[in-house]
Design an enzyme around this catalytic site. Structure first.
Site, short mmCIF file in Angstrom:
data_model
loop_
_atom_site.label_atom_id
_atom_site.label_comp_id
_atom_site.label_asym_id
_atom_site.label_seq_id
_atom_site.Cartn_x
_atom_site.Cartn_y
_atom_site.Cartn_z
N GLU A 127 0.88 -1.16 0.00
CA GLU A 127 0.00 0.00 0.00
C GLU A 127 0.92 1.21 0.00
O GLU A 127 1.83 1.30 0.82
CB GLU A 127 -0.79 -0.02 1.31
N ASP A 172 -5.16 10.52 9.80
CA ASP A 172 -3.86 10.01 10.21
C ASP A 172 -3.32 10.65 11.47
O ASP A 172 -3.52 11.84 11.72
CB ASP A 172 -2.86 10.21 9.07
#
Lengths: 264, 404
Positions: A46, A57
């Site tokens: 990924e 995040d």
């Protein structure tokens, strides 16, 4: 639908999915890191497309995005990294992860065509749920690319049905309510959710967010078809900036170790 | 008058879009809650008890209706139209922000949420949120950029006095955009017990229209007041825009009155050409941030750029989606005023009317000072004086090289 993703998940073995931000800490080292990750046995790679405002995040990936943006990383950089991976390995699935603005700004159609040409297999767009994804989905369905769906602890069974409707490739279960690299998974909740997802879909399920080491990979894989590790790998980069040899050695060892977790 | 079939008030559509702008671009974790907020708000907005509660607090706690004041000395000085100020700076807590906070906290209570979070730039929304949290006994956490904490210190202390917990945000530009990122990260982590009171007409649907609805009281009052004073509708409405809530609050009730022109003023910072500004419409392109598709300041590769403005409340690289729509439709004219022009207008307002305006509406006044001489004396202008300037005295002193 991506044939590579289908093929990887065609056996019963548990999978390791690794995340790093493309272009971090610099373009050249990032390329080497990804090649190292592939070499050391990650089943799916990924690659994060850096964004200035990564709302899902935690600090580790925020900082890695900033490092990448500051060294000039853009989608062209990410595509180049992917092209180079394809030169050495044509089997491993490559999944791009990011936020919608970067794609929207680039042009959705142009982005999907480019991904398809290079051999990118899947897309995870954090801020694009089924309500808003027709613009992207309409393009993707003409190519061998999966739009990987995110399912979370707050997704109820009715919503799950909507999410699964156009899902392909695999399903990504977010183990916590929160951001990346923070809390660890609530195993009881995970078990319960995976059971409900399996009731509604035959697609492979991987879990991510807060999975930090081999033992956690192993615990997660007892329930799911695979585990995603991101922040712990990115943290190695953060702790060893300007020492690309150290980064490569440590990430290589770490990925091998994580991979062992999938076999236990 | 014939009913205008293509009403501007039909938006957003059921998916939360104003034309191509708006929507719900959030992580899956938040999606179920966002849908619940929408469902609850749709039920509540037509609920008699809710409407009565909202009116009660606006009247007895906020002090509405706010006066409409004829700014006679400025009118005479500019030799143009008759200029009125809508005095929303006289509200409890000193700005229009409280109107929206009263509405949203009633919704949060109804949804059984125990914890409130909010982002703030100038601190006016933070103070208003901390205020309603104290009033209703809910826990309050405010996210504020490090840079804004420094330049709006009186508001930081007010929030603390009101019992709020302040989280300083040191990522990115250390201002409003980053405070909003951090608030969203908190929300995704504490999704089950927390309600996010967004302060402007932006964010995922239903926030842009919900905030607009709560703020539209401003325009409704202006309609009644100006008809009483002048027996006609205003020719022009003027307001500043960061996210755009005070402007939409003033404009919304008049959107379908074609004879009423509207002027919204973005912050041009050091000048549009300098690259250091916060004028998302004049200098931005459509994109996706903070839950909605709208005009954004961004780089060639789709990275959000840092905004700049002397006014912390306008220092944001985006704008509410309804403004993006009204911009494309050309229903509202969007112009900009620089830091320097706003500072001059700030002092002008102090001297001429005895009103210390916030730096935000000083931008609106700066634009008005420019266009007023070109207008006729029989025309009427209403400008939203959306906040008072007490919070800005330190910034202004510094700019004028005055030591306090």
């Amino acid at each position: 639908m991506s044939e590579r993703i289908k093929k990887v998940f065609s056996d019963k073995k548990k999978k390791l999915i690794t995340f790093v931000t493309g272009g971090d800490p610099d373009k050249k080292t990032s390329q080497k890191i990804l090649e190292k990750i592939v070499e050391c046995g990650s089943d799916v790679v990924e690659i994060g497309m850096p964004f200035s405002d990564p709302m899902a995040d935690g600090p580790t990936i925020q900082l890695s995005s900033n490092r990448a943006i500051n060294n000039g990383t853009n989608l062209e950089t990410i595509f180049n990294i992917c092209k180079n991976i394809r030169k050495i390995n044509n089997a491993i699935p490559i999944v791009l992860m990011g936020y919608y603005n970067v794609i929207f700004h680039f042009g959705v159609k142009r982005f999907v065509c480019e991904c398809s040409k290079i051999g990118i297999d899947g897309l995870i767009i954090v801020d694009l749920q089924p309500e808003e994804d027709p613009e992207l989905f309409d393009e993707i369905q003409f190519h061998d690319i999966d739009l990987i769906r995110l399912i979370t602890p707050t997704t109820d069974p009715k919503r799950l049905k909507k999410i699964i409707q156009h899902a392909s490739g695999f399903l990504y279960y977010v183990t916590i309510t929160g951001i990346t690299g923070q809390k660890s998974a609530d195993m009881k909740e995970l078990k319960h959710s995976v059971k409900e997802i399996r009731r509604q879909s035959n697609l492979p399920i991987v879990a991510g967010f807060g999975i930090k080491d081999k033992n956690q990979v192993s615990e997660i894989c007892a329930i799911t078809d695979g585990a995603v590790v991101g922040s712990s790998i990115v943290k190695i980069i953060e702790n060893n900036l300007n020492q690309s040899d150290v980064i490569l050695k440590l990430i290589g060892d770490f990925v091998k170790e994580l991979k062992k977790g999938t076999n236990q | 008058m014939t009913q205008n079939k293509n009403t501007y008030k039909q938006f957003p559509d059921e998916k939360g879009y104003f034309g191509q702008f708006g929507g719900r671009y959030v992580s899956e974790t938040l999606m179920p809650l966002i849908l619940e907020v929408e469902e609850e708000y749709n039920k509540l907005k037509n609920d008699k008890d809710f409407i009565n509660d909202f009116k009660y607090f606006l009247k007895n706690y906020v002090g509405r209706p706010s006066p409409l004041f004829f700014a006679e000395r400025i009118t005479n000085d500019l030799k143009g139209p008759k200029i009125y100020f809508k005095r929303d700076e006289l509200n409890h807590t000193g700005a229009h922000k409280i109107n929206n906070c009263v509405g949203q906290i009633l919704l949060a209570k109804k949804m059984g949420k125990q914890r409130i979070i909010a982002e703030t730039g100038a601190g006016q929304h933070g103070v208003a949120t901390a205020t309603v949290c104290a009033l209703f006994g809910l826990k309050c956490v405010i996210y504020m950029g490090e840079k804004d904490i420094e330049r709006q210190s009186p508001n930081v202390f007010r929030m603390k006095l009101l019992g709020a917990e302040i989280h300083s945000v040191s990522s990115g530009s250390k201002s409003l955009k980053d405070a909003m990122n951090e608030a969203l990260r908190d929300w995704v982590t504490n999704v089950r017990d927390t309600f996010y009171i967004i302060g402007t007409t932006a964010g995922p649907h239903p926030y842009p229209s919900m905030v607009r609805d709560f703020q539209s009281i401003i325009g409704k009052e202006v309609r009644t007041q100006i008809l009483e004073y002048e027996n006609k509708l205003p020719d022009l409405l003027v307001a500043c825009i960061g996210g755009g809530s005070n402007a939409l609050g003033l404009f919304y009730d008049f959107l379908d009155d074609n004879e009423v022109k509207m002027l919204a003023v973005e912050a041009a910072g050091l000048g549009l050409k300098s690259g250091k500004h916060a004028a998302s419409l004049s200098g931005g392109q459509p994109g996706v941030l903070h839950g909605n598709k709208t005009y954004l300041l961004q780089s060639d590769s789709g990275q959000i750029e840092e905004a700049h403005s002397i006014s912390a409340g306008l220092d944001y690289p985006g704008i509410g989606p309804e403004h993006s729509f009204l911009f494309d439709e050309k229903r509202v004219q969007y112009v900009s005023a620089t830091d320097e022009e706003a500072l001059k207008a700030f002092q002008y307002c102090c001297h001429k009317e005895g009103i210390i305006p916030a730096l935000e509406p000083a931008h609106a006044l700066a634009a008005l000072i420019k266009i007023a001489p070109k207008m006729n004396s029989d025309e009427i202008v209403v400008m939203n004086m959306c906040g008072r300037g007490d919070k800005d005295i330190f910034t202004v002193a510094k700019e004028l090289n005055i030591k306090l």
